[in-house]
Design a protein around this motif. Structure first.
Motif, PDB file in Angstrom:
ATOM      1  N   SER A  72       0.433  -1.337   0.262  1.00 14.22           N
ATOM      2  CA  SER A  72       0.473  -0.243   0.435  1.00 14.22           C
ATOM      3  C   SER A  72       0.968   1.283   0.184  1.00 14.22           C
ATOM      4  CB  SER A  72      -0.956  -0.517   1.165  1.00 14.22           C
ATOM      5  OG  SER A  72      -1.215   1.165   1.836  1.00 14.22           O
ATOM      6  N   GLY A  73       0.874   2.323  -1.182  1.00 20.30           N
ATOM      7  CA  GLY A  73       1.566   3.215  -0.936  1.00 20.30           C
ATOM      8  C   GLY A  73       3.071   3.262  -1.141  1.00 20.30           C
ATOM      9  N   PRO A  74       3.940   4.123  -1.708  1.00 15.45           N
ATOM     10  CA  PRO A  74       5.607   4.164  -2.046  1.00 15.45           C
ATOM     11  C   PRO A  74       6.322   3.959   0.038  1.00 15.45           C
ATOM     12  CG  PRO A  74       4.289   6.466  -2.081  1.00 15.45           C
ATOM     13  CD  PRO A  74       3.321   5.676  -1.734  1.00 15.45           C
ATOM     14  N   ALA A  75       5.656   4.136   0.962  1.00 14.97           N
ATOM     15  CA  ALA A  75       6.297   4.337   1.724  1.00 14.97           C
ATOM     16  C   ALA A  75       6.514   3.082   2.416  1.00 14.97           C
ATOM     17  CB  ALA A  75       5.996   5.135   2.518  1.00 14.97           C
ATOM     18  N   GLY A  76       5.599   2.060   1.436  1.00 13.07           N
ATOM     19  CA  GLY A  76       6.130   0.669   1.994  1.00 13.07           C
ATOM     20  C   GLY A  76       4.568   0.127   3.695  1.00 13.07           C
ATOM     21  N   GLY A  77       3.571   0.866   3.073  1.00 11.75           N
ATOM     22  CA  GLY A  77       3.054  -0.264   3.884  1.00 11.75           C
ATOM     23  C   GLY A  77       2.105  -1.391   3.745  1.00 11.75           C
ATOM     24  N   MET A  78       0.686  -1.621   4.139  1.00 11.80           N
ATOM     25  CA  MET A  78       0.480  -2.355   4.198  1.00 11.80           C
ATOM     26  C   MET A  78      -0.834  -2.898   4.451  1.00 11.80           C
ATOM     27  SD  MET A  78       3.359  -5.747   4.432  1.00 11.80           S
ATOM     28  CE  MET A  78       2.340  -6.255   5.299  1.00 11.80           C
ATOM     29  N   LEU A  79      -2.004  -3.815   3.458  1.00 12.92           N
ATOM     30  CA  LEU A  79      -3.136  -4.003   4.131  1.00 12.92           C
ATOM     31  C   LEU A  79      -2.938  -5.352   4.409  1.00 12.92           C
ATOM     32  CD1 LEU A  79      -4.992  -1.719   0.683  1.00 12.92           C
ATOM     33  CD2 LEU A  79      -4.775  -1.481   3.436  1.00 12.92           C
ATOM     34  N   VAL A  80      -3.857  -5.708   5.404  1.00  8.81           N
ATOM     35  CA  VAL A  80      -3.897  -7.056   5.899  1.00  8.81           C
ATOM     36  C   VAL A  80      -5.452  -7.300   5.725  1.00  8.81           C
ATOM     37  CG1 VAL A  80      -3.044  -8.744   7.363  1.00  8.81           C
ATOM     38  CG2 VAL A  80      -1.870  -6.639   6.695  1.00  8.81           C
ATOM     39  N   PHE A  81      -5.895  -8.487   5.339  1.00  9.39           N
ATOM     40  CA  PHE A  81      -7.660  -8.654   5.858  1.00  9.39           C
ATOM     41  C   PHE A  81      -7.485 -10.504   5.947  1.00  9.39           C
ATOM     42  CE2 PHE A  81     -11.564 -10.175   4.346  1.00  9.39           C
ATOM     43  CZ  PHE A  81     -12.176  -9.483   4.610  1.00  9.39           C
ATOM     44  N   VAL A  82      -8.099  -9.852   7.561  1.00  5.93           N
ATOM     45  CA  VAL A  82      -7.914 -11.804   7.959  1.00  5.93           C
ATOM     46  C   VAL A  82      -9.633 -11.572   8.393  1.00  5.93           C
ATOM     47  CG1 VAL A  82      -8.230 -12.602  10.216  1.00  5.93           C
ATOM     48  CG2 VAL A  82      -6.231 -10.619  10.057  1.00  5.93           C
ATOM     49  N   SER A  83      -9.938 -13.094   8.207  1.00  3.64           N
ATOM     50  CA  SER A  83     -11.086 -14.257   8.346  1.00  3.64           C
ATOM     51  C   SER A  83     -11.117 -14.861   9.616  1.00  3.64           C
ATOM     52  CB  SER A  83     -11.703 -14.151   7.260  1.00  3.64           C
ATOM     53  OG  SER A  83     -11.309 -15.132   6.611  1.00  3.64           O
ATOM     54  N   GLY A  84     -12.060 -15.135  10.387  1.00  2.00           N
ATOM     55  CA  GLY A  84     -11.955 -16.331  11.031  1.00  2.00           C
ATOM     56  C   GLY A  84     -12.650 -16.455  11.969  1.00  2.00           C
ATOM     57  N   ASN A  85     -12.656 -17.006  12.729  1.00  2.00           N
ATOM     58  CA  ASN A  85     -13.383 -17.204  13.901  1.00  2.00           C
ATOM     59  C   ASN A  85     -13.892 -16.397  15.536  1.00  2.00           C
ATOM     60  OD1 ASN A  85     -15.146 -18.830  12.394  1.00  2.00           O
ATOM     61  ND2 ASN A  85     -13.750 -20.567  12.216  1.00  2.00           N
ATOM     62  N   LEU A  86     -14.365 -15.941  16.230  1.00  2.00           N
ATOM     63  CA  LEU A  86     -14.354 -15.613  17.031  1.00  2.00           C
ATOM     64  C   LEU A  86     -14.914 -16.552  18.510  1.00  2.00           C
ATOM     65  CD1 LEU A  86     -12.944 -13.284  19.675  1.00  2.00           C
ATOM     66  CD2 LEU A  86     -15.384 -12.280  18.226  1.00  2.00           C
ATOM     67  N   GLN A  87     -14.241 -17.106  19.398  1.00  2.00           N
ATOM     68  CA  GLN A  87     -14.454 -17.989  20.167  1.00  2.00           C
ATOM     69  C   GLN A  87     -14.378 -17.059  22.052  1.00  2.00           C
ATOM     70  OE1 GLN A  87     -16.089 -21.240  20.026  1.00  2.00           O
ATOM     71  NE2 GLN A  87     -17.294 -20.667  21.770  1.00  2.00           N
ATOM     72  N   LEU A  88     -16.510 -16.857  22.474  1.00  2.00           N
ATOM     73  CA  LEU A  88     -16.220 -16.300  23.583  1.00  2.00           C
ATOM     74  C   LEU A  88     -16.116 -17.648  24.674  1.00  2.00           C
ATOM     75  CD1 LEU A  88     -18.360 -13.783  22.770  1.00  2.00           C
ATOM     76  CD2 LEU A  88     -15.981 -13.493  22.321  1.00  2.00           C
ATOM     77  N   ALA A  89     -15.616 -17.717  25.560  1.00  2.00           N
ATOM     78  CA  ALA A  89     -16.027 -18.308  26.852  1.00  2.00           C
ATOM     79  C   ALA A  89     -16.884 -18.303  27.218  1.00  2.00           C
ATOM     80  CB  ALA A  89     -14.982 -17.596  27.990  1.00  2.00           C
ATOM     81  N   GLY A  90     -17.805 -19.860  27.180  1.00  2.00           N
ATOM     82  CA  GLY A  90     -18.408 -19.903  27.904  1.00  2.00           C
ATOM     83  C   GLY A  90     -20.124 -19.677  26.899  1.00  2.00           C
TER      84      GLY A  90
END
Length: 123
Positions: A72-90
């Motif tokens: 992302s862009g000339p300065a060396g940035g990055m876009l990171v896209f994550v998908s997943g699961n979130l398990q809540l206690a209980g």
């Protein structure tokens, strides 16, 4: 380190820290950083950490399904896209989520999160 390895390393660090000690995420954000959490915009590291530490659950476990990244862009940035699961206690069923990070390099050779967008994915 290639961008994909860097993205995976960041994601592992972020969610391991989130699951163990959300306040420890403060160093990943700066004053100009912005989090959009389920449509609510929050700016600045202290405000972002306050939001994350005030979520209505104490324990959770993230399980990552996919990590995609792009430069992302000339300065060396990055876009990171994550998908997943979130398990809540209980809770019996995990929640599906997506999260996007815009990472910006620092003069010290690491990255900080400029933009962070989080959404639960409802079926």
């Amino acid at each position: 380190m290639d961008p994909d390895q860097l993205a995976r390393a960041f994601v592992e660090h972020y969610y391991t820290t989130f699951d163990a000690n959300r306040a420890g995420l403060a160093s990943l954000y700066q004053d100009e950083s912005m989090l959009t959490f389920e449509g609510q915009k929050i700016q600045g590291s202290p405000n972002i950490v306050a939001k994350l530490t005030s979520l209505p659950f104490q324990q959770c476990q993230h399980s990552i399904t996919t990590v995609d990244c792009q430069p992302s862009g000339p300065a060396g940035g990055m876009l990171v896209f994550v998908s997943g699961n979130l398990q809540l206690a209980g809770e019996q069923h995990a929640l599906k989520f997506s999260q996007m990070f815009h990472l910006i390099p620092t003069p010290q050779g690491s990255f900080y999160v400029l933009n962070d967008i989080f959404r639960l994915n409802y079926a």
